[in-house]
Write an enzyme that holds these catalytic residues in place. Sequence first.
Site, PDB file in Angstrom:
ATOM      1  CD  GLU A  23      -2.892  -1.388   2.237  1.00  0.00           C
ATOM      2  OE1 GLU A  23      -2.745  -0.652   3.232  1.00  0.00           O
ATOM      3  OE2 GLU A  23      -3.771  -2.270   2.165  1.00  0.00           O
ATOM      4  CD  GLU A  26      -5.007  -7.661   0.527  1.00  0.00           C
ATOM      5  OE1 GLU A  26      -5.807  -7.064   1.273  1.00  0.00           O
ATOM      6  OE2 GLU A  26      -3.781  -7.426   0.519  1.00  0.00           O
TER       7      GLU A  26
END
Length: 561
Positions: free
Chosen positions: A334, A436
């Site tokens: 991220e 995910e």
Amino acid sequence: MAMTSHSLFMLTVGFCLCYAANAYDGPVYDSYASIECKAYPEVALYNGGMLRDHARNFQLARERDSGDTYSPGFLLHDLFPGFYTFSTWVMITDADPSLIRASLTAEGTKYDCIGTVVARQGCWSFLKGGFVLESPSNLSLIYFQNGGARDLQISLASPSLQGFTEEQWRLNQHYHINRVGFATPHERKRVVTIHTSDLNGGRLQGAVINIQQMSREFPFGSAIASTIIDNQPYQDWFRERFNAAVFENELKWYATEPEQGNISYRVADQMLEFIRANQIEARGHNIFWEDPKYTPSWVLNLTATELQEAVASRVQSLMSRYRGEFVHWDVSNEMLHFDFYEQRLGSSATMSFFEAAHDADPLATLFMNEFNVVETCADPDSTVDSYISRLLELKRGGISMDGIGLEGHFSVPNPPLMRAILDKLGTLELPIWLTEVDVSNQLGNRAQAVYLEEVLREGFSHPAVKGIMLWSAFHPQPRGCYQMCLTDDDFQNLPAGDVVDRLLIEWQTGTLQGVSDKLGLFAFSGFLGEYRLLVRYGNRSAEATLSLSQGEETKHFNIQL
């Protein structure tokens, strides 16, 4: 939340090889995308579609409201419920690049973002996106905003808006999944011709051929947690469905070294035993997480020198222990939203992480992993152009990073936007994984399942997507799963689990039986993977295994009796 007609649509249809020519006369989805800023705009997709009359260059007026610069854009009449793909070439007059966002209002409902592009002065950038209309709209408006604080002039060229009914959109998905017989590698299926003969090479007409797919090539899996250790029902449920896995939290730094020097891989090792025993492909998640919230608390207060030593120790410890065990590693998780390590160690920190990971495990594919890239285009930190820019910046620095990781934490998905973003990322010619995937639990079990199916169909039908991972590690109540459980505590499927099971059956060849023709041939189209063949002719029989992998040509397989 009320279900919509498009959400509940489900299509089951057989496909022939003559699909494009005979079986379908609606619009064919155009997957073109570009990440270049070009001297001249290219022609409009679909010849402009519903915007055919607007296919000349546009220069839009500027207004100021709520800190954004935007314009009146395209006024549209009588849009039907369905899926819409939108594109246009964009150029601005300002010297600095600017993020331009396309938005939509329809019958009083605002769609905050239907596509974005970073536009530049003196050249044309391609914006591609889309939206879903749940109900008819007599009057709609597509308009453009500059997210920055400065005024600028926006020019458009070759705009296009193409509508698809629900059925047309699903047929296009099925086409991309089932297509064979083209001069490009077949991403999901391939035609096989089986040649039967006797030991002297004589052709056998009438041989009975039984074909069973034993495993899938396409990686489809889920996160697992420590709850799988010594949990036979969970292990059985998982191995019956999935050929890929990722550890939910057990490899993260805060889990393996909660206190400095107190390193333990005991839990991860036990989970890895299950992976090895069942020949499951595993992703490594993650080496570093840029969000300080998920960084070990003892790391936060280290000096720069101490932190540099700590990260070097982390890479050495983790990667040397698991060298060759994980096919992928999410290296700096991220990084578009957070930058803890670069703030502390300088702008080259991320690059050094990738270099160290590659040196430690050169056979693993290193990924950039991020959220809100395909889920929405309303997050300015993680637009598709932001992702591409960061990835190319790191690759220009010489690092080995060959995987695009898109987390896929959805609320209500926008399939045309998702597909447009995948098109643009696909121009990089790197493997794309949905890493995910889940759907918000705020929507309820039924809606969650409906929207999960939309996301999975969109991902599996896109040729650039090479793997899909669900973020559905099992945790019993009262904790429950992160957002989306596939089963209850007794491993009985919830609606989302039923969707997964149904799609796994749909995306597998299963069992076939046929008879060889007068040339001793039998042909079929099968999903990529491993097959077992049993051929009988009179009182003779032979067994064989067939590996069906991606390729441009028909796969020929000989079997003698």
